[in-house]
Design a protein around this motif. Structure first.
Motif, PDB file in Angstrom:
ATOM      1  N   ASN A 494       0.823  -1.212   0.000  1.00  0.00           N
ATOM      2  CA  ASN A 494       0.000   0.000   0.000  1.00  0.00           C
ATOM      3  C   ASN A 494       0.854   1.259   0.000  1.00  0.00           C
ATOM      4  O   ASN A 494       0.532   2.233  -0.668  1.00  0.00           O
ATOM      5  CB  ASN A 494      -0.929   0.008   1.215  1.00  0.00           C
ATOM      6  N   PHE A 495       1.965   1.245   0.753  1.00  0.00           N
ATOM      7  CA  PHE A 495       2.852   2.406   0.782  1.00  0.00           C
ATOM      8  C   PHE A 495       3.450   2.656  -0.596  1.00  0.00           C
ATOM      9  O   PHE A 495       3.519   3.804  -1.070  1.00  0.00           O
ATOM     10  CB  PHE A 495       3.963   2.191   1.805  1.00  0.00           C
ATOM     11  N   ARG A 496       3.880   1.576  -1.262  1.00  0.00           N
ATOM     12  CA  ARG A 496       4.450   1.707  -2.601  1.00  0.00           C
ATOM     13  C   ARG A 496       3.413   2.257  -3.587  1.00  0.00           C
ATOM     14  O   ARG A 496       3.719   3.120  -4.414  1.00  0.00           O
ATOM     15  CB  ARG A 496       4.961   0.345  -3.096  1.00  0.00           C
ATOM     16  N   GLU A 497       2.183   1.764  -3.483  1.00  0.00           N
ATOM     17  CA  GLU A 497       1.143   2.244  -4.386  1.00  0.00           C
ATOM     18  C   GLU A 497       0.812   3.709  -4.112  1.00  0.00           C
ATOM     19  O   GLU A 497       0.522   4.472  -5.023  1.00  0.00           O
ATOM     20  CB  GLU A 497      -0.114   1.381  -4.234  1.00  0.00           C
ATOM     21  N   HIS A 498       0.872   4.086  -2.836  1.00  0.00           N
ATOM     22  CA  HIS A 498       0.482   5.449  -2.451  1.00  0.00           C
ATOM     23  C   HIS A 498       1.562   6.473  -2.806  1.00  0.00           C
ATOM     24  O   HIS A 498       1.251   7.569  -3.284  1.00  0.00           O
ATOM     25  CB  HIS A 498       0.214   5.476  -0.946  1.00  0.00           C
ATOM     26  N   TYR A 499       2.832   6.110  -2.565  1.00  0.00           N
ATOM     27  CA  TYR A 499       3.921   7.072  -2.743  1.00  0.00           C
ATOM     28  C   TYR A 499       4.890   6.720  -3.871  1.00  0.00           C
ATOM     29  O   TYR A 499       5.792   7.490  -4.166  1.00  0.00           O
ATOM     30  CB  TYR A 499       4.712   7.216  -1.442  1.00  0.00           C
ATOM     31  N   GLY A 500       4.713   5.558  -4.489  1.00  0.00           N
ATOM     32  CA  GLY A 500       5.580   5.203  -5.604  1.00  0.00           C
ATOM     33  C   GLY A 500       6.954   4.726  -5.189  1.00  0.00           C
ATOM     34  O   GLY A 500       7.864   4.666  -6.015  1.00  0.00           O
ATOM     35  N   MET A 501       7.139   4.391  -3.909  1.00  0.00           N
ATOM     36  CA  MET A 501       8.430   3.867  -3.441  1.00  0.00           C
ATOM     37  C   MET A 501       8.190   3.070  -2.167  1.00  0.00           C
ATOM     38  O   MET A 501       7.128   3.175  -1.539  1.00  0.00           O
ATOM     39  CB  MET A 501       9.423   5.008  -3.173  1.00  0.00           C
ATOM     40  N   SER A 502       9.172   2.257  -1.777  1.00  0.00           N
ATOM     41  CA  SER A 502       9.037   1.436  -0.581  1.00  0.00           C
ATOM     42  C   SER A 502       9.270   2.283   0.671  1.00  0.00           C
ATOM     43  O   SER A 502       9.893   3.357   0.593  1.00  0.00           O
ATOM     44  CB  SER A 502      10.053   0.294  -0.617  1.00  0.00           C
ATOM     45  N   PRO A 503       8.794   1.831   1.862  1.00  0.00           N
ATOM     46  CA  PRO A 503       9.088   2.561   3.103  1.00  0.00           C
ATOM     47  C   PRO A 503      10.592   2.715   3.337  1.00  0.00           C
ATOM     48  O   PRO A 503      11.048   3.776   3.794  1.00  0.00           O
ATOM     49  CB  PRO A 503       8.436   1.676   4.178  1.00  0.00           C
ATOM     50  N   LYS A 504      11.337   1.661   3.022  1.00  0.00           N
ATOM     51  CA  LYS A 504      12.791   1.733   3.218  1.00  0.00           C
ATOM     52  C   LYS A 504      13.401   2.842   2.364  1.00  0.00           C
ATOM     53  O   LYS A 504      14.229   3.627   2.836  1.00  0.00           O
ATOM     54  CB  LYS A 504      13.417   0.388   2.868  1.00  0.00           C
ATOM     55  N   LYS A 505      12.984   2.916   1.103  1.00  0.00           N
ATOM     56  CA  LYS A 505      13.508   3.944   0.203  1.00  0.00           C
ATOM     57  C   LYS A 505      13.116   5.331   0.698  1.00  0.00           C
ATOM     58  O   LYS A 505      13.924   6.263   0.662  1.00  0.00           O
ATOM     59  CB  LYS A 505      12.958   3.711  -1.210  1.00  0.00           C
TER      60      LYS A 505
END
Length: 514
Positions: A494-505
């Motif tokens: 969901n984070f990747r879909e929302h912001y276009g990157m992983s939480p780690k990135k």
């Protein structure tokens, strides 16, 4: 298996190459040609991964053959072999990006090393291609996710100018899957994979994409343009059976009309979402929109449809006088008419009753269903009128009570969401905290904030996630639970879909800026 073409005007030389390829068990389907011209004719109908060619041949020599093959496909691996140890040939071979230049007679060890290097190049190319396709697929799904969450396409086209948005026109129909429970985020990564496999098995003959919108909703977007609506309703029924049998959850399916262009995706999704409001009216129906058997041949006339919309709008906007006026106009229209089908009238006023009851908390599913049943059993139209006015009176009274306090109720809900972000935040729970019916709270929340509740909760959770990633060193697993996600894999997705990157990135890019 890969395909390799050996080109040499001497059959013995071709046999040596074939022998060595088989000896070392290289994964090739082997083709042969006795000169460059024959090779080009063969390549008109065949594709290859590797070209091994002699330099000196009649008709079309190896250098010209390689150049023309390279023009046809930039990723074909090329190996020259020749008895001419001539630097001019070697130099020209390098300009054609040949992987190596082998001298005749071919030495087995040198040949083996060269082909292993060729295979390594092919595998690197395939990996790069897979990563490129995966990134492309991810970006498309990210854009679809943004579109379905109300982001205008023209805004996305500016943000992602390097993406060709014509892919949105590939979709022809949608199915929205909704669960009143928070279901999709409760699955582990392995369970998600198994669920995708089950759905994929049911939809084996269709091309589609799946988008997780929120813990309660998933969208299937289909690229098949040959199936009729009835086929997709059957597909929805098949998926429902799988989900019900395996997970024992109550799911509702909303099946769309045909999508003409990508620009229609958001409006059709919003329509699908509205169709699901009817589950309050049809608690035992799981596929929408409902095809009522009693009125299958009827559609509301344009004037009646407008009056229904006026009633719905006046309820949403808390305008008591306009509500009374719209109900009055509809009743007066049919008071003196004796030629209208009583089936049509019962259907029409059951719609009115459904709309009015949504704002009155005392009408549980069971009670309103009984009231609607009365519409179909009352002997006279004046009895139907009386029932409508009774429910209208309660709705109007509720509007009076709620009109001045609705904003306070929404603020209560927003504060509760902020204070309990790590907990289950279902619509029923929030409605109970605000002392409102779930349907009314959902409509009012969207009206006051411009967001659906699920989207608002997700935005709050994502904003809190950014704050925790930026300002703390907490593990991603802990942050996932702190913002209400039980499944870490679902949270990351969901984070990747929302912001276009992983939480780690995101943390790597922003923690030092905090």
């Amino acid at each position: 298996m890969y395909r390799i073409l050996i080109v040499d005007d001497e059959k013995d030389e071709r046999n040596v190459i074939r022998f060595l390829l088989n000896k070392y068990q290289f994964p090739f389907d082997i083709m042969e040609a006795d000169n460059g011209k024959s090779a080009l004719e063969l390549l008109e109908g065949e594709s290859i991964d590797v070209l091994i060619t002699d330099v000196k041949m009649p008709f079309v020599d190896g250098m010209e053959l390689a150049a023309r093959v390279r023009a046809l496909s930039s990723h074909v691996e090329i190996v020259f072999f020749s008895g001419h140890d001539d630097f001019t040939y070697v130099k020209k071979a390098l300009t054609l990006r040949a992987d190596n230049y082998i001298l005749k007679p071919v030495k087995p060890g040198e040949f083996k090393e060269t082909i292993e290097k060729v295979l390594e190049h092919i595998k690197v190319y395939e990996q790069e291609l897979e990563e490129k396709e995966a990134n492309k697929d991810f970006m498309k799904k990210h854009i679809l996710y943004q579109v379905l969450n109300q982001t205008p396409i023209e805004v996305l086209e500016k943000d992602y100018a390097y993406v060709d948005f014509s892919f949105l026109d590939d979709y022809n129909r949608m199915i929205l899957i909704h669960s009143d429970q928070s279901f999709w985020d409760t699955l582990s990564e392995e369970e998600n994979i198994r669920l995708d496999e089950k759905i994929s098995k049911v939809i084996s003959n269709s091309r589609y994409d799946l988008i997780n919108l929120n813990p309660s909703q998933v969208i299937l977007l289909f690229k098949d343009d040959c199936n009729r609506l009835i086929a997709y309703r059957q597909l929805a029924s098949d998926i429902w059976q799988q989900l019900h049998q395996v997970y024992r959850i109550g799911c509702f399916f909303s099946v769309s009309e045909e999508i003409k262009t990508g620009e229609d995706i958001l409006s059709i999704y919003n329509k699908l979402d509205r169709y699901l409001d009817d589950r309050f009216f049809h608690p035992h129906t799981y596929i929408y929109p409902v095809d009522s058997p009693t009125v299958a041949s009827h559609e509301l006339g344009a004037e009646d449809e407008q009056l229904i919309q006026d009633i719905e709008q006046s309820i949403q906007q808390m305008e008591e006088d306009k509500l009374t006026e719209a109900v009055q106009r509809l009743i007066q229209k049919y008071e003196q008419q004796g030629s209208t089908s009583h089936i049509y009238l019962r259907f029409l006023f059951s719609r009115v009753l459904q709309l009015l009851s949504k704002i009155v908390p005392e009408y549980s599913d069971g009670k309103i269903n009984k009231e609607i049943e009365k519409v179909y059993t009352l002997p006279h139209f004046e009895d139907v009128q009386q029932l409508i006015w009774q429910v209208h009176h309660k709705a109007a009274q509720k509007i009076k009570e709620e009109k001045n306090s609705s904003k306070d109720n929404i603020r209560v809900v927003q504060q509760y969401i902020a204070d309990h972000i790590s907990e289950d935040l279902s619509l029923d729970i929030l409605a109970e905290k605000a002392f409102l019916s779930p349907g009314y709270l959902s409509d009012k929340f969207r009206q006051e904030t411009g967001y659906g509740i699920n989207k608002y909760i997700k935005n709050v959770r994502m904003t809190k996630t950014k704050e925790l990633l930026r300002d703390t060193n907490r593990k991603v697993n802990d942050i996932s639970k702190a913002v209400g996600y039980n499944s870490v894999s679902y949270f990351i997705k969901n984070f990747r879909e929302h912001y276009g990157m992983s939480p780690k990135k995101y943390r790597e890019m922003n923690q030092d800026k905090g």
